[in-house]
Design a protein around this motif. Sequence first.
Motif, short mmCIF file in Angstrom:
data_model
loop_
_atom_site.label_atom_id
_atom_site.label_comp_id
_atom_site.label_asym_id
_atom_site.label_seq_id
_atom_site.Cartn_x
_atom_site.Cartn_y
_atom_site.Cartn_z
N ALA A 92 49.14 16.57 24.89
CA ALA A 92 48.97 16.65 26.35
C ALA A 92 48.94 15.28 27.00
O ALA A 92 49.18 15.15 28.20
CB ALA A 92 47.68 17.40 26.68
N HIS A 93 48.67 14.24 26.24
CA HIS A 93 48.63 12.87 26.78
C HIS A 93 50.02 12.32 27.05
O HIS A 93 50.15 11.29 27.70
CB HIS A 93 47.89 11.94 25.82
CG HIS A 93 46.47 12.31 25.58
ND1 HIS A 93 45.41 11.56 26.00
CD2 HIS A 93 45.93 13.39 24.96
CE1 HIS A 93 44.28 12.15 25.65
NE2 HIS A 93 44.57 13.26 25.01
N LEU A 94 51.04 12.97 26.54
CA LEU A 94 52.41 12.47 26.67
C LEU A 94 53.00 12.93 28.00
O LEU A 94 53.90 13.76 28.06
CB LEU A 94 53.26 12.95 25.49
CG LEU A 94 52.73 12.55 24.11
CD1 LEU A 94 53.61 13.13 23.01
CD2 LEU A 94 52.61 11.04 23.98
N ARG A 95 52.51 12.37 29.07
CA ARG A 95 52.87 12.79 30.43
C ARG A 95 54.31 12.44 30.81
O ARG A 95 54.86 13.04 31.72
CB ARG A 95 51.93 12.15 31.44
CG ARG A 95 50.48 12.46 31.20
CD ARG A 95 50.06 13.60 32.03
NE ARG A 95 48.62 13.79 31.90
CZ ARG A 95 48.07 14.97 31.84
NH1 ARG A 95 48.81 16.03 31.89
NH2 ARG A 95 46.77 15.09 31.71
N ARG A 96 54.91 11.47 30.13
CA ARG A 96 56.29 11.08 30.45
C ARG A 96 57.32 11.88 29.65
O ARG A 96 58.51 11.74 29.87
CB ARG A 96 56.48 9.59 30.16
CG ARG A 96 55.75 8.68 31.10
CD ARG A 96 56.02 7.21 30.73
NE ARG A 96 55.53 6.30 31.72
CZ ARG A 96 54.31 5.77 31.73
NH1 ARG A 96 53.44 6.10 30.79
NH2 ARG A 96 53.94 4.93 32.67
N LEU A 97 56.86 12.71 28.72
CA LEU A 97 57.76 13.43 27.82
C LEU A 97 58.71 14.34 28.59
O LEU A 97 58.27 15.12 29.43
CB LEU A 97 56.93 14.24 26.82
CG LEU A 97 57.63 14.63 25.53
CD1 LEU A 97 58.08 13.40 24.73
CD2 LEU A 97 56.72 15.48 24.68
N ARG A 98 60.00 14.22 28.31
CA ARG A 98 61.03 15.05 28.94
C ARG A 98 61.67 16.01 27.94
O ARG A 98 62.09 17.09 28.30
CB ARG A 98 62.12 14.17 29.57
CG ARG A 98 61.62 13.26 30.68
CD ARG A 98 61.17 14.08 31.88
NE ARG A 98 60.50 13.27 32.87
CZ ARG A 98 59.18 13.20 33.05
NH1 ARG A 98 58.38 13.89 32.28
NH2 ARG A 98 58.65 12.46 33.98
#
Length: 169
Positions: free
Chosen positions: A122-128
Amino acid sequence: MERPSPILQLIALFLLPYLLSHNLANTTIDLKTDESSLLAFKSHITNDSFDPTLRKNWTTKTSICNWIGVTCGSRHRRVIALNISYMFLEGTIPPHIGNLSFLVYLNITGNLFHGDLPNELAHLRRLRVLDFSNNSFAGELPRTWLGNMTDGLEELHLNDNSFNGIIIL
């Protein structure tokens, strides 16, 4: 054109090196965070006997930006992509993966990863793009991180695993 005052020149002379070294120090610290996250990931790989690439290549002797499967961004020099697909790796995904805060692309398809997916994703806010297909994951998908990722996530591949439950976005 008027020259800056001697006081401004002195301030610039002493302040500029400080600002440059401070920015370089932060980049080094951030890169160390990414390095320790990837080394923790490597330590959770229990079998890479088919192709020991990561064991040989992912070492502190070289920059993580030169590690196989790792791509760093040119602007911040942080890990932006991790592609270790079809390396026939076996293991689990550690919570440390959530520390790769600049990660945009994560592909581990075609391996033998198993166990639960960590909530720290959930910390990977930039993940596309997230591709966990063709592995051996089981159990329910953590709704806490899946719900948080839907804002920016463009591709989600989870097929050919043993997940159960309902996905509600």
